[in-house]
Design an enzyme around this catalytic site. Structure first.
Site, PDB file in Angstrom:
ATOM      1  N   ASP A 120      -4.659   1.005   1.286  1.00 48.78           N
ATOM      2  CA  ASP A 120      -3.855   1.111   2.496  1.00 48.78           C
ATOM      3  C   ASP A 120      -4.597   1.881   3.579  1.00 48.78           C
ATOM      4  O   ASP A 120      -4.870   3.071   3.425  1.00 48.78           O
ATOM      5  CB  ASP A 120      -2.538   1.822   2.145  1.00 48.78           C
ATOM      6  CG  ASP A 120      -1.545   1.820   3.295  1.00 48.78           C
ATOM      7  OD1 ASP A 120      -1.849   1.256   4.353  1.00 48.78           O
ATOM      8  OD2 ASP A 120      -0.454   2.390   3.122  1.00 48.78           O
ATOM      9  N   ASP A 321      -3.691  -2.551  10.533  1.00 50.88           N
ATOM     10  CA  ASP A 321      -3.096  -1.985   9.330  1.00 50.88           C
ATOM     11  C   ASP A 321      -3.157  -2.995   8.196  1.00 50.88           C
ATOM     12  O   ASP A 321      -2.662  -4.118   8.332  1.00 50.88           O
ATOM     13  CB  ASP A 321      -1.649  -1.579   9.625  1.00 50.88           C
ATOM     14  CG  ASP A 321      -0.965  -0.932   8.429  1.00 50.88           C
ATOM     15  OD1 ASP A 321      -1.639  -0.213   7.676  1.00 50.88           O
ATOM     16  OD2 ASP A 321       0.251  -1.142   8.249  1.00 50.88           O
TER      17      ASP A 321
END
Length: 443
Positions: A120, A321
């Site tokens: 992430d 992201d």
């Protein structure tokens, strides 16, 4: 224009082949068949049941709300997490939601234990569930890590400056138990992890071994992690994996996210990116020093640049992201994109909206459909052409939707999500202050 093949009521499927790059990890989708239920021959918990597309999009919206909240609010405290009821944790000051989509396998401990972690770019702390799970651990696909059988594990002391550095990485002040530093991180969907902050040997590949890697050893964990053992933080904070391995990799990493849940990509550390990569400068995001900010300047549909004022993108800025599924755009950028797309697709029958996706079609009577090319433009003269697998999000053959959504507030940050990153080589040169893109990154 793109031809979009449709087979067995879904997109074309690919094999679960690996990737053999140096200092590289295979990337698989959390909900795909390439995420194996067993590791090292040991029997583990059964795979979690399949998740509906509506639920994936609901989780995605929770993540986006969490990002927007994180960029506008102050930090919380570990005591808030510990004193809250597990089922109703406050999400107001949490980090981004922990339900990311893409998973890599790394080794932790001596001897190493292979564990599957969600990677992430919107998070900093790397953590995994640990025995004895003093309070609670969710089901994961491999046996949980037991620090007592590792020769290289050690706790971080409460009095160390390293302990205090958790504040910036987790958004919560650390706590103390018997002189051992405790971390706590909560995510936007009320998922959380609390445990000991420790040091351990991290093995990425047989040649890439890092002693004294700082990570969280979770003793109380709940959430939507899809069977993964924990999370790998690739943000910009000093505690992130990117920063901790900077001596070897120079804060340089890249990935390619696969075109479907049934194929694989890669996460690669260090140099080796394609020579065709085009770079755009990293930008700063107010209140979000861990995020990777970009300067988006335009969008085209079918080769035609949309008429969107520059101020639409600069009001709140843009981040890239790996964990957000659907790209979010300012309202005044999404509306012209949707209008142009609908005009191009006017010959196809429409279908009901799917959660936050409001432009959907019924392709049940077609073997192929024609899609317009969609490109995103960034500062530095960079044009990123979205792969055909990143334009639409398919619930089923009768409900295939434009995979973009609009923010409700023009002051909310835009997010370049992972669906639109499919098959791209995305290169993060953090030390050089730039992010690059090239087509065909998974090949």
């Amino acid at each position: 224009m793109y031809l979009y093949p449709l087979i067995n009521n879904y997109m074309i499927l690919y094999a679960c082949a690996g990737n053999a790059k140096k200092s590289s990890l295979k990337v698989v989708h959390k909900h795909g068949p390439c995420f194996k239920p067993y590791s090292n021959g040991e029997k583990a918990a059964s795979p979690s049941p399949s998740v509906s597309h509506a639920e994936i999009l609901r989780q995605d919206q929770s993540r986006v709300k969490s990002i927007h909240s994180r960029l506008s609010k102050n930090s919380g405290s570990l005591d808030e997490i510990r004193q809250s009821d597990d089922a109703t944790l406050p999400a107001k000051d949490g980090s981004v939601v922990g339900a990311g989509n893409y998973i890599v396998t790394v080794g932790i401990g001596t001897p190493k234990k292979d564990l599957s972690l969600i990677f992430d770019t919107g998070s900093d702390l790397t953590w995994t569930q640990c025995e004895p799970c003093v309070k609670y651990c969710y089901e994961q696909k491999e046996p949980k890590f037991d620090p007592t059988v590792s020769q290289s594990y050690s706790n971080v002391s409460c009095s160390s400056t390293i302990c205090t550095s958790l504040q910036s990485a987790t958004g919560n002040s650390p706590a103390c138990a018997s002189s051992t530093c405790l971390y706590g991180i909560q995510y936007g969907d009320s998922s959380f992890s609390i445990g000991f902050f420790g040091k351990e040997t991290l093995t990425l590949t047989p040649r890439d071994v890092f002693p004294n890697f700082l990570f969280g050893c979770g003793q109380n964990n709940r959430g939507l992690f899809g069977g993964a053992a924990g999370l790998m933080g690739l943000g910009r904070d000093p505690i992130s994996l990117v920063s901790q391995t900077a001596t070897k990799y120079k804060k340089l990493f890249s990935y390619c996210l696969p075109s479907s849940a049934s194929s694989t990509g890669h996460l690669t550390f260090g140099p080796g990116a394609s020579k065709s990569v085009q770079f755009t400068p990293l930008s700063s995001i107010s209140g979000g020093s861990s995020f990777y900010g970009l300067e988006m300047i335009g969008i085209s549909v079918g080769g035609q640049k949309l008429s969107i004022a520059a101020s639409v993108f600069t009001t709140a800025g843009t981040i890239i992201d790996s964990g957000t599924v659907i790209t979010r755009l300012p309202p005044d950028a999404y509306t012209p994109l949707r209008t142009a797309f609908r005009q191009f697709m006017s010959k196809y029958p429409t279908a009901p909206a799917l959660s936050l996706l409001d432009t959907c079609y019924d392709f049940s009577k077609y073997s192929t459909v024609t899609l317009p090319q969609i490109s995103l433009f960034f500062s530095g003269g960079v044009e990123v052409s979205v792969d055909k697998t990143g334009i639409m999000y398919a619930s089923n053959i009768s409900q295939v939707c434009l995979a973009f959504a609009g923010n409700s507030d023009p002051t909310d940050v835009s997010i370049f999500g992972n669906t639109q990153q499919h098959t791209l080589e995305v290169v993060y040169d953090v030390a050089g202050g730039k992010v690059g893109f090239a087509a065909g990154g998974c090949s």
